[in-house]
Structures are given as structure tokens and as C-alpha cells.
Design an enzyme around this catalytic site. Sequence first.
Site, PDB file in Angstrom:
ATOM      1  N   ASP A  66       9.594   3.145  -0.810  1.00 45.96           N
ATOM      2  CA  ASP A  66       8.126   4.148  -0.072  1.00 45.96           C
ATOM      3  C   ASP A  66       8.871   4.086   1.157  1.00 45.96           C
ATOM      4  OD1 ASP A  66       6.007   5.143   1.695  1.00 45.96           O
ATOM      5  OD2 ASP A  66       4.679   3.610   0.046  1.00 45.96           O
ATOM      6  N   LYS A 126       4.907  10.553   7.868  1.00 39.37           N
ATOM      7  CA  LYS A 126       4.006   9.924   9.347  1.00 39.37           C
ATOM      8  C   LYS A 126       5.933  10.341  10.157  1.00 39.37           C
ATOM      9  CE  LYS A 126       2.220   5.401   8.304  1.00 39.37           C
ATOM     10  NZ  LYS A 126       1.054   5.373   8.268  1.00 39.37           N
ATOM     11  N   TYR A 142       0.959  -1.074  -0.278  1.00 39.95           N
ATOM     12  CA  TYR A 142      -0.016   0.190  -0.054  1.00 39.95           C
ATOM     13  C   TYR A 142       0.886   1.173  -0.261  1.00 39.95           C
ATOM     14  CZ  TYR A 142      -3.694   3.732   1.528  1.00 39.95           C
ATOM     15  OH  TYR A 142      -4.284   4.827   1.036  1.00 39.95           O
TER      16      TYR A 142
HETATM   17  C1  PLP Z   1       4.441   2.474   2.807  1.00 42.73           C
HETATM   18  C2  PLP Z   1       2.931   3.398   2.977  1.00 42.73           C
HETATM   19  N1  PLP Z   1       2.879   4.618   2.136  1.00 42.73           N
HETATM   20  C3  PLP Z   1       1.678   5.101   1.544  1.00 42.73           C
HETATM   21  C4  PLP Z   1       0.889   5.495   2.964  1.00 42.73           C
HETATM   22  C5  PLP Z   1       0.237   6.553   2.535  1.00 42.73           C
HETATM   23  O1  PLP Z   1       0.687   7.557   3.817  1.00 42.73           O
HETATM   24  P1  PLP Z   1      -0.636   8.872   3.811  1.00 42.73           P
HETATM   25  O2  PLP Z   1      -2.008   7.679   4.642  1.00 42.73           O
HETATM   26  O3  PLP Z   1      -0.305   9.899   4.809  1.00 42.73           O
HETATM   27  O4  PLP Z   1      -1.349   9.299   2.930  1.00 42.73           O
HETATM   28  C6  PLP Z   1       1.061   5.005   3.773  1.00 42.73           C
HETATM   29  C7  PLP Z   1       0.126   4.862   4.914  1.00 42.73           C
HETATM   30  O5  PLP Z   1       0.298   4.514   5.679  1.00 42.73           O
HETATM   31  C8  PLP Z   1       2.150   3.750   3.647  1.00 42.73           C
HETATM   32  O6  PLP Z   1       2.032   2.848   4.744  1.00 42.73           O
END
Ligand code: PLP
Length: 429
Positions: A235, A263, A143
Site C-alpha cells: 500500500d 495522494k 491503515y
Molecule cells: C497508506 C494509506 N492507505 C490508504 C489510505 C486511504 O486513502 P484515502 O484517504 O485517499 O481514502 C491512506 C490515507 O491516509 C493511507 O495513508
Amino acid sequence: MGKNSETLFSRAQEIIPGGVNSPVRAFKGVGGTPLFIDQALGSRIFDADGLQYIDCVGSWGPMILGHGHRYVVEAVKKAATRGFSFGAPTVGEIELAEMIAQAIPSIEMVRLVNSGTEATMSALRLARAATGRKKIIKFDGGYHGHVDALLVKAGSGGATFNVPDSAGVPKEVTELTISVPYNNLKAVREAMDGEVAAVIVEPVAGNMGCVPPAEGFLQGLRDICTEAGALLILDEVMTGFRVAYGGAQSLYNVKPDITTLGKIIGGGMPIGAYGGSRELMQLVSPLGPMYQAGTLSGNPIAVAAGKATLGVLKNSSIYADLEERSGEFQTGVTKSAEKHGVPLTVNRVGSMWTIFFTEGPVTDYESANKSNRERFSRFFHLMLGEGVYLPPSQLEAAFFSAAHAKKDILQLIERADRVLKKINWEFEK
Ligand SMILES: Cc1ncc(COP(=O)(O)O)c(C=O)c1O
């Protein structure tokens, strides 16, 4: 469940879809009513009924210092008195960007955005701008936020609710996305061709539950990308400053072309970032032709919270302590499950972990999905009854913070032991 949370949930459902502003919060993955949170401090979270829980969600990752860390609170207060948003550059943005680049050497330049989703969306655009190619490779159960092109076999809420491909995304967009099993280099090699702009990967998967990379997996991706002229996007929205100060790339010694963050770099305030080499980042507007912008980007309060958080994390023994305590928890729960004959696998990297109700091993989305969700839901609710707040889905990672003291860990092991004993007895009946 407390009466106040019940009442608030009914009211919320009238006006907010599902009563929540992000799907997994609704408890649909485990049934029941979500807790409405009143406040949190240290390792504890308090609901609208005044009940107290040991928090193992940590706002899904950002709260690595625990709730209400005094340095962060002070920094936010100070920033708030100076103004909420200017839409103009500030010194804090430079300082946070410098801290990020110092921690993560593959980042020579970085752009701040407002969420992890914005970071990955921009990273894809950058990869496409740099390579002139269109296709993207991602992983099943991975995700990366709710970016159209990445809602293909997506983890997190999509996986929890069995809708991994979202409605409303044109097939012309997702046709350019290829999803392959995590930890499977052969599948990546087969999917790779001269039209692939980038491979995007969670270096430790966290959105199919916590799944560590197999030995050589990340380096293998690096090699495949380099050979094919595609970019590697790590990511690190979840893993950045979580599994190590330098992120998963420092832990596993792999150098991506683009890194995405979120985060922890906002210490609980909304933020995201993407960065890479000077050469690549010079493609970003206003230096280059790739457009990306944001009214609130580099928000001074978010930046202040992020700087204070990274400041505490740097040069501290926090990561060693987190490793030790999280390891103790993993061992304790594993032993307890063996004692009570409950088939279970605890995956963990540092303070990021998931208890899967399967014998395992859990190495990808398919094996994560073998978990017994009924058992997980029962475990979740019994733990809630014991005063422990876990992620309300089998396919999410849980987190410890620096505020989880040794006695919290011992309490968690004790409570999990009581619950596992009960579960086994219930499921044997
Ligand atoms: C690995 C990863 N990338 C991207 C995101 C998306 O981040 P946001 O919820 O701040 O848009 C998340 C969210 O949990 C994530 O865990």
C-alpha cells in the site's frame, strides 16, 4: 485560537459530524479547536483568522511540491476550461498511467480510482479473485483507508481515538482479516496458511506515526507470500512518489504483486490507483470477471494535477533536497531534545517523519503507543502558537515539501527548541 476558526467550528459541528469530513482533522487527538483553512501557498498555510503557519501536514501527503505550484495550477486551470468530467476515456488517463508504470516497474497495468480507500478495497478484491482465497493479513496500526475488511486494529484516526475496530462492520467480514505486529516476520509466518489471499502492508508505516520497515522485513514478506501462494500488496498510497519517485518498493528493492497509490498521483486532487502485472490486471472488468467501476474515475482535472506533479518530480533533484533538509530537521530536533532532557525519538524516511515522545526505538504499534500523548499535545499546541502546523495526532506522519526552504527548516528547529525547553520545564514542575 482565532475567533473565526472558533465560530466556524461551532457552526460546522451543527451540520457535519464532529464538524469535519475526516475524523483526525477535528483535533480530538490533541484537544482544542481545529484551524479552518483559508488558503495555502508554498510551505505556508493561512487560517480563517489570517494567521500564517509553516505547514507540516501537506494535506496528509499529496502536496510534495508545496501548495500552489505554478505548473500544477496552470495544468488544473487548463483542464477545467476543457470540461470537468466526461465519463468517457481521455488521453490524459493514458499518459498518467504510463507515467506511473514507468516509475514503478512492478506495475504493467493500472486502474485509476478516486481515493486510496477505493484503491485498497479493489486490491483486496483483485487478490481474492486471483487466488480464490478469502483471508487477508494486515498489520496492527496499519491503515489502508476505511475499507470494512481493513478496519481491524487500524492506525490513523482509529488508533488516535482508541477505536481501532469500527462499529458497523459485520464480524463475518473481519473474521477473514488477521492483524499481526509490524516488523514481525515470525507472526506473519504463524498467521499464514493456504487460505490467505494477500498480505497488505504499508512499506513504510505512516499511520501509527512514521515507522520504517526493519531490515529484511519487506523481502521477508515477499518470500513468505511467494512460498504460500498469497499475493503481496504494497500500500503505497502514502509512500508512492514520496520516499522516492519509484516509491518504497524502489527504495527497499522489493517487488509486490499489487501496488496501491493515491495522494501524490493526484497532486492534491482526489485520486487513487491500483496496479500490477498484466496477467493479474486482466482479471479486472471489462477484461475479466472482477468488477470495479467509478463515475468520476480518471477525472480529467485530477489527472492533469497528477501528471503535472509527477512531471516536476521526475528527473529533478527534489528527492535529494528533501532528504538533506529533512535530515537536518531530524538532527536539529534530536539535539535540542537531548539538550533539554526531553525523551523523544524522531523516525524518518525521506520527507516523511514523526516526533514520538518516548525514548524509543519505535518499531511497531506497541512501541509507538508508548509515546507520552500529553507531552505530544502540549508540544503540538505550543508549536501551533509558534506558527507551525503539525498533524494533530501523535500517531500520524508529518511531511515536508519541495517548498520547505532551508530557512523554513532552520525556523522549525529554532521554534521546536524553544518549545522543547518550555515543555521540559513544565513537566518537571
Ligand atoms: C497508506 C494509506 N492507505 C490508504 C489510505 C486511504 O486513502 P484515502 O484517504 O485517499 O481514502 C491512506 C490515507 O491516509 C493511507 O495513508
